[in-house]
Design a protein around this motif. Sequence first.
Motif, mmCIF file in Angstrom:
data_model
loop_
_atom_site.group_PDB
_atom_site.id
_atom_site.type_symbol
_atom_site.label_atom_id
_atom_site.label_comp_id
_atom_site.label_asym_id
_atom_site.label_seq_id
_atom_site.Cartn_x
_atom_site.Cartn_y
_atom_site.Cartn_z
ATOM 1 N N TYR A 81 0.808 -1.222 0.000
ATOM 2 C CA TYR A 81 0.000 0.000 0.000
ATOM 3 C C TYR A 81 0.847 1.282 0.000
ATOM 4 N N LEU A 82 2.118 1.165 0.336
ATOM 5 C CA LEU A 82 2.948 2.351 0.591
ATOM 6 C C LEU A 82 2.931 3.372 -0.554
ATOM 7 N N PRO A 83 3.137 2.984 -1.833
ATOM 8 C CA PRO A 83 3.089 3.992 -2.904
ATOM 9 C C PRO A 83 1.754 4.728 -2.975
ATOM 10 N N LEU A 84 0.678 4.036 -2.652
ATOM 11 C CA LEU A 84 -0.643 4.670 -2.658
ATOM 12 C C LEU A 84 -0.739 5.716 -1.561
ATOM 13 N N GLU A 85 -0.147 5.410 -0.399
ATOM 14 C CA GLU A 85 -0.150 6.366 0.713
ATOM 15 C C GLU A 85 0.677 7.598 0.364
ATOM 16 N N ILE A 86 1.843 7.356 -0.247
ATOM 17 C CA ILE A 86 2.737 8.466 -0.603
ATOM 18 C C ILE A 86 2.059 9.404 -1.610
ATOM 19 N N LYS A 87 1.354 8.816 -2.571
ATOM 20 C CA LYS A 87 0.691 9.620 -3.612
ATOM 21 C C LYS A 87 -0.709 10.082 -3.190
ATOM 22 N N LYS A 88 -1.078 9.760 -1.933
ATOM 23 C CA LYS A 88 -2.395 10.132 -1.408
ATOM 24 C C LYS A 88 -3.527 9.653 -2.316
ATOM 25 N N THR A 93 -8.300 1.458 -4.943
ATOM 26 C CA THR A 93 -6.871 1.172 -5.140
ATOM 27 C C THR A 93 -6.409 0.038 -4.221
ATOM 28 N N LYS A 94 -7.006 -0.049 -3.019
ATOM 29 C CA LYS A 94 -6.676 -1.169 -2.125
ATOM 30 C C LYS A 94 -7.160 -2.489 -2.710
ATOM 31 N N GLU A 95 -8.307 -2.454 -3.343
ATOM 32 C CA GLU A 95 -8.822 -3.664 -3.998
ATOM 33 C C GLU A 95 -7.893 -4.096 -5.137
ATOM 34 N N PHE A 96 -7.390 -3.117 -5.909
ATOM 35 C CA PHE A 96 -6.448 -3.414 -6.989
ATOM 36 C C PHE A 96 -5.184 -4.063 -6.420
ATOM 37 N N ALA A 97 -4.676 -3.512 -5.313
ATOM 38 C CA ALA A 97 -3.479 -4.050 -4.666
ATOM 39 C C ALA A 97 -3.704 -5.479 -4.194
ATOM 40 N N ASN A 98 -4.824 -5.717 -3.578
ATOM 41 C CA ASN A 98 -5.120 -7.060 -3.068
ATOM 42 C C ASN A 98 -5.360 -8.057 -4.200
ATOM 43 N N ASN A 99 -5.903 -7.572 -5.322
ATOM 44 C CA ASN A 99 -6.056 -8.435 -6.487
ATOM 45 C C ASN A 99 -4.697 -8.869 -7.034
ATOM 46 N N LEU A 100 -3.724 -7.959 -7.006
ATOM 47 C CA LEU A 100 -2.366 -8.303 -7.437
ATOM 48 C C LEU A 100 -1.747 -9.344 -6.506
ATOM 49 N N LEU A 101 -1.931 -9.162 -5.210
ATOM 50 C CA LEU A 101 -1.415 -10.131 -4.241
ATOM 51 C C LEU A 101 -2.056 -11.507 -4.459
ATOM 52 N N LEU A 104 7.956 -6.264 -6.257
ATOM 53 C CA LEU A 104 7.485 -5.989 -7.616
ATOM 54 C C LEU A 104 6.006 -5.587 -7.600
ATOM 55 N N ILE A 105 5.212 -6.288 -6.817
ATOM 56 C CA ILE A 105 3.795 -5.937 -6.717
ATOM 57 C C ILE A 105 3.650 -4.509 -6.188
ATOM 58 N N ARG A 106 4.511 -4.137 -5.229
ATOM 59 C CA ARG A 106 4.485 -2.759 -4.712
ATOM 60 C C ARG A 106 4.747 -1.745 -5.831
ATOM 61 N N THR A 107 5.659 -2.075 -6.761
ATOM 62 C CA THR A 107 5.931 -1.144 -7.868
ATOM 63 C C THR A 107 4.762 -1.083 -8.848
ATOM 64 N N LEU A 108 3.990 -2.171 -8.934
ATOM 65 C CA LEU A 108 2.882 -2.223 -9.890
ATOM 66 C C LEU A 108 1.600 -1.596 -9.359
ATOM 67 N N VAL A 109 1.520 -1.396 -8.041
ATOM 68 C CA VAL A 109 0.252 -1.018 -7.426
ATOM 69 C C VAL A 109 -0.230 0.363 -7.877
ATOM 70 N N SER A 110 0.699 1.238 -8.271
ATOM 71 C CA SER A 110 0.296 2.559 -8.772
ATOM 72 C C SER A 110 0.095 2.548 -10.285
ATOM 73 N N ASN A 111 0.140 1.356 -10.878
ATOM 74 C CA ASN A 111 -0.134 1.129 -12.294
ATOM 75 C C ASN A 111 0.766 1.964 -13.219
ATOM 76 N N PRO A 112 2.094 1.878 -13.035
ATOM 77 C CA PRO A 112 3.004 2.641 -13.900
ATOM 78 C C PRO A 112 3.073 2.014 -15.286
ATOM 79 N N SER A 113 3.448 2.825 -16.269
ATOM 80 C CA SER A 113 3.622 2.288 -17.627
ATOM 81 C C SER A 113 5.050 1.807 -17.850
ATOM 82 N N LEU A 114 6.003 2.309 -17.045
ATOM 83 C CA LEU A 114 7.418 1.983 -17.220
ATOM 84 C C LEU A 114 8.019 1.510 -15.900
#
Length: 249
Positions: free
Chosen positions: A98-105, A111-119, A145-155
């Motif tokens: 969840y950390l990147p989501l917290e940092i980006k507010k 977004t938590k559901e998206f994170a848990n779906n990745l897990l 890696l999942i932490r890096t994907l949780v904010s849905n980056p393109s790169l």
Amino acid sequence: MKKLLELKNVSLTYYTVSDEIKAVENLSFDCLDGEFTSIIGPSGCGKTTILSLIAGLIKATEGEIFINGNSTPSHDNLAYMLQKDQLFPWRTIEKNVYLPLEIKKSINEQTKEFANNLLEKYGLSEFKKKYPSQLSGGMRQRAALIRTLVSNPSLLLLDEPFSALDSQTRLSVCDDVYKIIKHEQKTAVLVTHDISEAISMSDKIIVLTDRPAKVKCIFRPTIEGATPLKKREDKEFSIWFEKIWKELH
């Protein structure tokens, strides 16, 4: 296929009181959308520096870097994965993700559901309430890696993310990371000193010169196999290894 990342004539010079040191010189290459690119070169040639330039952590002395065609991009659409998993030991796996989501507010139920779906999708759901010390090195790296994907980056920028693992775990985690990145259809740039790793994971390999880093040559390995481990079994693998080894030596 569009260019997601493009470096045009990028140079970087460090200035000291008595000298100037050129780290990167006239560097140009691109990465297509969905492409997995590896950067290899002699030790100390500036591979990690190039990732820092792409990430906007360092400003180029000359040249331009485009992300999605934008020379002044928002770096919200990229994520950086380091050599160590950098999971906070006092936070559960779920809270680390969840950390990147917290940092980006941007943390909310969606977004938590998206994170848990990745897990769930990548086999860590049953471990999400555990702490990093309770997981194996490979599982921690998968969580990173999942932490890096949780904010849905393109790169995704990957700085030798397997170097802290033992050889057997490394092969397994390479497969895991490759499958996740390809399944999520992300563009990735991997810095590695391991030729076999580069060949088995990459659509394109950029070989650098000694410092100052320039592009010496670019290879596109044509190897059969659904995963990096399977690609290592291809009869062409050793031919590609020798070809790239010669360029590095």
